[in-house]
Design an enzyme around this catalytic site. Sequence first.
Site, PDB file in Angstrom:
ATOM      1  N   GLU A   1       0.841  -1.218   0.000  1.00 36.21           N
ATOM      2  CA  GLU A   1       0.000   0.000   0.000  1.00 36.21           C
ATOM      3  C   GLU A   1       0.868   1.258   0.000  1.00 36.21           C
ATOM      4  O   GLU A   1       0.611   2.218  -0.734  1.00 36.21           O
ATOM      5  CB  GLU A   1      -0.950  -0.023   1.209  1.00 36.21           C
ATOM      6  CG  GLU A   1      -2.061  -1.058   0.993  1.00 36.21           C
ATOM      7  CD  GLU A   1      -2.935  -1.288   2.202  1.00 36.21           C
ATOM      8  OE1 GLU A   1      -2.391  -1.448   3.314  1.00 36.21           O
ATOM      9  OE2 GLU A   1      -4.179  -1.320   2.048  1.00 36.21           O
TER      10      GLU A   1
ATOM     11  N   GLU B   1      -3.385  -9.957   3.508  1.00 27.49           N
ATOM     12  CA  GLU B   1      -4.261  -9.654   4.641  1.00 27.49           C
ATOM     13  C   GLU B   1      -5.376 -10.684   4.814  1.00 27.49           C
ATOM     14  O   GLU B   1      -5.780 -11.004   5.934  1.00 27.49           O
ATOM     15  CB  GLU B   1      -4.911  -8.263   4.469  1.00 27.49           C
ATOM     16  CG  GLU B   1      -3.980  -7.091   4.728  1.00 27.49           C
ATOM     17  CD  GLU B   1      -3.196  -6.658   3.508  1.00 27.49           C
ATOM     18  OE1 GLU B   1      -3.059  -7.452   2.556  1.00 27.49           O
ATOM     19  OE2 GLU B   1      -2.708  -5.505   3.508  1.00 27.49           O
TER      20      GLU B   1
HETATM   21  C1  3H9 Z   1      -1.483  -5.349   6.833  1.00 24.46           C
HETATM   22  O1  3H9 Z   1      -0.500  -4.985   6.264  1.00 24.46           O
HETATM   23  C2  3H9 Z   1      -2.732  -4.513   6.980  1.00 24.46           C
HETATM   24  C3  3H9 Z   1      -2.729  -3.299   6.113  1.00 24.46           C
HETATM   25  O2  3H9 Z   1      -3.370  -3.572   4.890  1.00 24.46           O
HETATM   26  C4  3H9 Z   1      -3.540  -2.176   6.692  1.00 24.46           C
HETATM   27  C5  3H9 Z   1      -3.318  -1.684   8.036  1.00 24.46           C
HETATM   28  C6  3H9 Z   1      -4.204  -0.514   8.409  1.00 24.46           C
HETATM   29  N1  3H9 Z   1       4.044  -7.969  11.785  1.00 24.46           N
HETATM   30  O3  3H9 Z   1       7.614 -15.538   8.778  1.00 24.46           O
HETATM   31  P1  3H9 Z   1       8.955 -15.344   9.373  1.00 24.46           P
HETATM   32  C7  3H9 Z   1       7.534 -11.650  12.358  1.00 24.46           C
HETATM   33  S1  3H9 Z   1      -1.569  -6.863   7.578  1.00 24.46           S
HETATM   34  C8  3H9 Z   1       4.689  -8.361  12.878  1.00 24.46           C
HETATM   35  O4  3H9 Z   1       9.489 -16.409  10.244  1.00 24.46           O
HETATM   36  P2  3H9 Z   1      10.116 -15.478   6.740  1.00 24.46           P
HETATM   37  C9  3H9 Z   1       7.242 -13.131  12.564  1.00 24.46           C
HETATM   38  O5  3H9 Z   1       6.286 -13.312  13.569  1.00 24.46           O
HETATM   39  C10 3H9 Z   1       0.031  -7.569   7.317  1.00 24.46           C
HETATM   40  N2  3H9 Z   1       5.582  -9.380  12.888  1.00 24.46           N
HETATM   41  O6  3H9 Z   1      10.049 -15.002   8.245  1.00 24.46           O
HETATM   42  C11 3H9 Z   1       8.609 -13.635  12.949  1.00 24.46           C
HETATM   43  O7  3H9 Z   1       8.831 -13.248  14.294  1.00 24.46           O
HETATM   44  P3  3H9 Z   1       9.473 -14.269  15.339  1.00 24.46           P
HETATM   45  C12 3H9 Z   1       0.212  -8.061   5.941  1.00 24.46           C
HETATM   46  C13 3H9 Z   1       5.793 -10.004  11.742  1.00 24.46           C
HETATM   47  O8  3H9 Z   1      11.343 -14.906   6.203  1.00 24.46           O
HETATM   48  C14 3H9 Z   1       9.555 -12.793  12.105  1.00 24.46           C
HETATM   49  O9  3H9 Z   1       8.816 -11.634  11.746  1.00 24.46           O
HETATM   50  N3  3H9 Z   1       1.487  -8.769   5.845  1.00 24.46           N
HETATM   51  C15 3H9 Z   1       5.134  -9.645  10.558  1.00 24.46           C
HETATM   52  O10 3H9 Z   1       9.883 -16.944   6.640  1.00 24.46           O
HETATM   53  C16 3H9 Z   1      10.039 -13.475  10.864  1.00 24.46           C
HETATM   54  O11 3H9 Z   1       8.900 -13.966  10.153  1.00 24.46           O
HETATM   55  C17 3H9 Z   1       1.584 -10.068   6.103  1.00 24.46           C
HETATM   56  O12 3H9 Z   1       0.623 -10.740   6.382  1.00 24.46           O
HETATM   57  C18 3H9 Z   1       4.233  -8.567  10.611  1.00 24.46           C
HETATM   58  N4  3H9 Z   1       3.577  -8.131   9.515  1.00 24.46           N
HETATM   59  O13 3H9 Z   1       8.856 -14.829   6.015  1.00 24.46           O
HETATM   60  C19 3H9 Z   1       2.963 -10.650   5.982  1.00 24.46           C
HETATM   61  N5  3H9 Z   1       5.549 -10.457   9.561  1.00 24.46           N
HETATM   62  O14 3H9 Z   1      10.847 -14.526  14.819  1.00 24.46           O
HETATM   63  C20 3H9 Z   1       3.200 -11.591   7.105  1.00 24.46           C
HETATM   64  C21 3H9 Z   1       6.451 -11.285  10.108  1.00 24.46           C
HETATM   65  O15 3H9 Z   1       9.419 -13.535  16.617  1.00 24.46           O
HETATM   66  N6  3H9 Z   1       4.555 -12.103   7.094  1.00 24.46           N
HETATM   67  N7  3H9 Z   1       6.601 -11.022  11.420  1.00 24.46           N
HETATM   68  O16 3H9 Z   1       8.592 -15.461  15.297  1.00 24.46           O
HETATM   69  C22 3H9 Z   1       4.967 -13.075   6.268  1.00 24.46           C
HETATM   70  O17 3H9 Z   1       4.234 -13.568   5.411  1.00 24.46           O
HETATM   71  C23 3H9 Z   1       6.359 -13.588   6.445  1.00 24.46           C
HETATM   72  O18 3H9 Z   1       6.780 -13.224   7.724  1.00 24.46           O
HETATM   73  C24 3H9 Z   1       7.373 -13.021   5.431  1.00 24.46           C
HETATM   74  C25 3H9 Z   1       8.809 -13.438   5.858  1.00 24.46           C
HETATM   75  C26 3H9 Z   1       7.061 -13.597   4.039  1.00 24.46           C
HETATM   76  C27 3H9 Z   1       7.347 -11.540   5.385  1.00 24.46           C
END
Ligand code: 3H9
Length: 677
Positions: A102, A122
């Site tokens: 975004e 999301e």
């Molecule tokens: C959003 O954006 C809403 C908006 O539209 C509007 C708002 C108003 N936040 O997965 P990993 C942590 S909703 C906080 O093992 P990888 C995760 O818990 C969001 N923490 O790494 C982990 O922590 P820990 C939309 C997050 O390399 C660490 O980072 N975005 C977030 O295998 C490493 O993560 C998503 O849904 C976060 N957003 O994969 C993306 N993301 O080590 C969600 C990760 O303490 N994330 N963490 O357990 C992912 O899909 C994967 O983490 C990503 C990296 C592909 C990025």
Amino acid sequence: MVDYSVKGQVALLEVNNPPVNALSTAVRTGLRDGIAKASKDPKVKAIIICGKGQTFPAGADIREFGQPPRAPWLIEVGDSIEASLKPVVAAIHGTCLGGGLEVSLFCHYRIAVKSARVGFPEVNLGLLPGAAGTQRLPRLVGLPVALDMITSGRHVTALDAKKYGILDELVAGDLINAAIKYAMSVVGKPLMERRLRYKQVPGADKAREVCEAAMAQVKRKYKGYEAPVECVRAVRASVDLPYADGIRMESELFKQLNASGQARAQQYAFFAERTVSRWSMPNGSYRTAKALPVKTTAVLGAGTMGTGIAVCLLSAGLPVILLEQNEKLLQNGLRTIKALMEGSVKLGKVPMEVAQKATTLLKPTLNYEDLKDVDLVIEAVFENLKLKREVFGKLDKICKPSALLCSNTSTLDIDLAATSRPDKVAGMHFFAPAYHMRLLENIYGTKTSFMVEEGANPYEIDQIMEDLGMPMGPFKVRDLSGIDIGWRITQEVAKSLGTTITKETKYLGGERYCGIGDDLYEKGRHGRKTGLGFYKYEKKGGKISTPDPDALDIIEAYRQRRGIVKCKISSQEVIERQMYSSINEGFKILEEGICTRPEDIDISWLYGFTFPKYLGGPMFYASRIGLQKVYERICYYHENFPLKQRDCKDLRRRGSSTSGVYTMYPALGVVINSYCD
Ligand code: 3H9
């Protein structure tokens, strides 16, 4: 959280919030202040937004969703980016997801390295893009692509993103240098046409048909999930409403979804998935364990499970030797594997090149000697202890000493596989279909057929559980995995208890025994593979199930033989007896130390039984209902029906305590029993 620097005439705003540069309050503040500072600096002609470390922002900070919202809102930050009178370029690497995408859509230009991926995941968290994503992406790429990306949550490669028009340019070499060069090349160009809010959605004349088709599709494909439906509604608003009204509608829908139980459960599941990867056992943990190298594998048995396991290994690019006892069974297995690979390609689950390579990686054999050099053997022969022991004896003699010998048993005691290398022998229980389910574990199942014995209809039970969100009811699952498999398992269990099962058997090992499966087995109704089980199928191995009066007659004859008077069982009771017995088992697993955290159990269910993510898993589900209530109902069923489940001390303690039953799940602030007093 946002590092500000000026390189020549370009201001660089580098988001620095490891590990994924999530858009926390501090990052949003940093971006807003950075844009303001760069706008005021006369030396600065252009602005770049990028991520430090491994990625462009991967989204909003999910951990903030359970807390009171704090300004500045992402959308306000975005508005200030778009309003900038100096061109703003998003320089993307890693994963540009959710709020990150975004932010980039507010920028006037987007460039990326080829390895980058973009997406709106999301929906997997029970949400929709809530910072103008549903209004801006359709304006940029049109409705079909926007609907697909937003409702599926899939990650799109940089190459495809360029094709769709999300990215303006793909760059090679150093991203920041390329971005500075790019930013300077657009200085002085009109910005108005780059501001997405002023664009019309392309192909808006077809909006009604496209959105109605998308709505019908998500209702079918993501049955029971609220977020995909609201995603379609929000995207449709990009055509039906002026930009500002569309944003208001998106924001309302976002708030509604975020307050829902489904979003809580799906966000809990997101963190639980990551928690379970940090496992620990008495003899080691994820930190200390070293994976053994596995370059070659063998699968014994080319039945339903053996072929599924072979497909699973082949899809991972591993060579597989498939062993059977005769040519006919081997050829049947090869045909099944070919069909499963083709099906996986059609569904987009396996790339064509992998399926093509699989044909060279698969070697059929009837000869145990061919297994002498493999690193990993998985046996998937019949659930028969004598046969399995024989197989392990042969493997032990033939396979090299370092080879891992695994059994796909769901019930037999792995310690009984007598070999000279007990440290290299393990249970490796795949869930059917093995090439599809992500869980590889041994866990207990539930015995729902008790209810059928008392009078419930298996088709009603399946419908009730499917309405709750299970993709398949328990009787369809039994037909899928094979009624003969269940029959063999119970025969083996009886043998190990020094007894045999007869038509009169009512208890086995002190637990209530239901013989309906035996009656179906004796009539050759082994499930899908024979075209008949609890259901009737269109053909042997078919998938289309229809209720079968003959199966109901077999069940009724069974009841009469046993003198059971049929009674009516309500939907609520079906759900409680199915779910609560699983919850009770879950607590016993914790009590016995087989798992250490409720997340382990929930993830097993999400991966192994495709339990709906929007319910979070049985332990999360229990915490939402209230352990006291769950406990009271388990006691009720325990007293009123001689059910299998034993009482679980821990659940009793938690269920009967009025304080300290719940603790706050630390990551989310949602109410979940965290199993630590
Ligand atoms: C959003 O954006 C809403 C908006 O539209 C509007 C708002 C108003 N936040 O997965 P990993 C942590 S909703 C906080 O093992 P990888 C995760 O818990 C969001 N923490 O790494 C982990 O922590 P820990 C939309 C997050 O390399 C660490 O980072 N975005 C977030 O295998 C490493 O993560 C998503 O849904 C976060 N957003 O994969 C993306 N993301 O080590 C969600 C990760 O303490 N994330 N963490 O357990 C992912 O899909 C994967 O983490 C990503 C990296 C592909 C990025």
